[in-house]
Design a protein around this motif. Structure first.
Motif, PDB file in Angstrom:
ATOM      1  N   ASP A 215      31.790 -15.362   0.242  1.00 13.15           N
ATOM      2  CA  ASP A 215      33.043 -15.883  -0.311  1.00 13.15           C
ATOM      3  C   ASP A 215      33.624 -16.923   0.626  1.00 13.15           C
ATOM      4  OD1 ASP A 215      33.709 -14.275   1.762  1.00 13.15           O
ATOM      5  OD2 ASP A 215      34.880 -12.832   0.603  1.00 13.15           O
ATOM      6  N   GLU A 216      34.951 -17.187   0.463  1.00 10.45           N
ATOM      7  CA  GLU A 216      35.579 -18.205   1.308  1.00 10.45           C
ATOM      8  C   GLU A 216      35.481 -17.849   2.784  1.00 10.45           C
ATOM      9  OE1 GLU A 216      36.822 -16.865  -1.346  1.00 10.45           O
ATOM     10  OE2 GLU A 216      37.381 -18.451  -2.760  1.00 10.45           O
ATOM     11  N   ARG A 219      31.887 -18.377   3.873  1.00  9.58           N
ATOM     12  CA  ARG A 219      31.575 -19.803   4.071  1.00  9.58           C
ATOM     13  C   ARG A 219      32.265 -20.339   5.326  1.00  9.58           C
ATOM     14  NH1 ARG A 219      32.340 -19.832  -1.588  1.00  9.58           N
ATOM     15  NH2 ARG A 219      34.405 -20.785  -1.382  1.00  9.58           N
TER      16      ARG A 219
END
Length: 482
Positions: A215-216, A219
């Motif tokens: 997810d964010e 990443r």
């Protein structure tokens, strides 16, 4: 206030507002539904009672008397009924005597329902005008009331339940939100810790561990890890550059110090011989001339050596500065043949051989003729320098896109582990130290020239058997020859 705390408060606030809206809607729905059902029952009772009023009315002494039917006949236990006019109450079975006037006002406003409290008990009253009139011609009203304490108690219980349930849910949600936000933001804390370590210069090999979904946060973690790798690479490259620079300065100082020491020693000797006034110097005129000549030769040789060293350093400085050499379309065969001719004039102790040069026929490259000759002379001079017996050979090989110029020798060779370092500045293989003279800059210059021509170098060697260098250059086909 930390991000974790703000997130927890935001989640809890949004959940609290949602539960508040849900509770209001649910309470309103229950209130409306319960009283709507109650009104439906009361309206049905009014229709049934109203249908029998004409049969239960009679007149005594000019007054209209209404006999109210028993509600038990309508299976409506718990309901109250009364007949009223403008202040006159015709039935005494209803616990209210002050509602008639208010109800007439509400009826005039099309609001026949009213809720009131009598002696602490909540009632719900419905008033309907009948077709009857009293002795004064005033309309007669039919009123039906019912106790609504059970409804009120139910709504109160629902409101208490909703409040308690909402508080409990908000508390649980806040606890879980705090835990989940801490777990979700843990990689960010690791990023901060890693950045702090890097700032302190403690551990550049550290990476952020992350085992969650891509997810964010995932990443972000990967991006930071890649950034750390690049920073580590740049830092190591900078350290290597600093080490190389320090080694370069040290080696350059050492190489320059040796000829300067020789020159200074010879100058001192000359001064002692020619500046003494009076007395016998201990040397004859012939000896003085011979010593002077030898000193001058040493000075000239060391000066030439310094000149070559300075020229090499200037060439490498231009390379470091990114100076691009001027290039043109060059035919290789005439250039190589000229190099072969001049190389035959170099001092050497071994045979100088020329092999098959036919692959050079019609071979063109985009390059600098002077630098290409310089590069070939560097390899040839090195071959002569490190070959004590046997021969040095030059020939050519060719592929569809490249031309290779090969210089082979039967010299001392080197350990294969030395190959990655032979193009380093001032590097000289251990086997050659003390046996041959040189600065260790020639191959560095040759490598720079090859790189500028977008070429490559191939090296094969075996200690005690010799070395082979193949310079590969990309072929070029000039428009005039297409």
């Amino acid at each position: 206030m930390s991000i974790r705390t703000r997130l927890t408060l935001w989640y809890s606030g949004v959940l609290g507002v949602t539960l508040l809206v849900f509770g209001i809607v649910l309470y309103g729905f229950l209130y409306f539904q319960l009283f709507a059902n109650q009104r439906s029952v009361m309206e049905d009772l009014v229709r049934q009672v109203n249908s029998q009023l004409s049969d239960s009315t009679f007149t005594i002494n000019g007054e209209t008397i209404v006999q109210i039917p028993q509600l038990s006949d309508f299976r409506s236990v718990g309901y109250f009924i009364q007949i009223t006019t403008a202040g006159e109450l015709y039935s005494k079975n209803f616990p209210s005597q002050q509602i008639s006037r208010e109800m007439r006002v509400r009826i005039a406003k099309n609001k026949p329902y009213v809720e009131f409290v009598y002696q602490g008990v909540p009632f719900y009253l419905y008033t309907q005008k009948t077709q009857l009139t009293d002795k004064y011609g005033q309309p007669v009203f039919l009123q039906i009331g019912v106790l609504v304490d059970d409804i009120r108690n139910l709504l109160r219980a629902v409101s208490y339940f909703l409040i308690a349930f909402s508080l409990l849910v908000i508390l649980i949600a806040a606890t879980l939100g705090w835990y989940l936000s801490r777990k979700a933001l843990r990689p960010i804390e690791q990023v901060t810790e890693a950045a702090a370590q890097i700032q302190k210069g403690v551990d550049l090999n550290r990476r952020i561990g992350y085992e969650g979904p891509p997810d964010e946060i995932g990443r972000l973690t990967n991006t930071v890890n890649e950034m750390l790798s690049r920073i580590q690479g740049a830092y190591e490259e900078l350290e290597e550059t600093n080490r190389t620079q320090r080694r370069f300065v040290s080696d350059a100082s050492h190489e320059l110090r040796t000829p300067l020491t020789t020159i200074r020693g010879n100058v001192d000797l000359l001064e002692k011989m020619w500046k003494r006034t009076g007395g016998d110097s201990g040397f004859t005129e012939e000896e003085k001339k011979e010593m002077s000549l030898e000193a001058m030769q040493d000075i000239a040789g060391e000066a030439a050596r310094m000149s070559r060293l300075v020229n090499d350093l200037l060439a490498l400085a231009r390379a470091d500065a990114g100076v691009e050499m001027s290039k043109q379309i060059v035919e290789l065969r005439p250039l190589v043949e000229e190099v072969i001719r001049k190389a035959g004039l170099l001092p050497k102790t071994v045979e100088w051989r020329t092999g098959n040069l036919s692959p050079l026929e019609g071979a063109f490259v985009n390059g600098s003729p002077d630098h290409l000759q310089q590069m070939l002379f560097i390899f040839i001079e090195n071959a002569f320098k490190y070959t004590m017996e046997g021969y040095v050979l030059i020939d050519a090989i060719r592929t569809s896109e490249q031309i290779g110029i090969r210089i082979s020798d039967t010299g001392m060779g080197m350990d294969s582990r030395e190959i990655p370092h032979i193009f380093d500045r001032f590097y000289r293989a251990d086997v050659s130290r003390g046996q041959t003279s040189g600065t260790g800059l020639g191959l560095s210059i040759a490598k720079w020239i090859i790189d500028e021509h977008r070429g490559s170098i191939e090296v094969t060697t075996r200690e005690g058997e010799g070395s082979t260098f193949v310079v590969w250059l990309p072929l070029c086909f000039p428009p005039t020859l297409e």
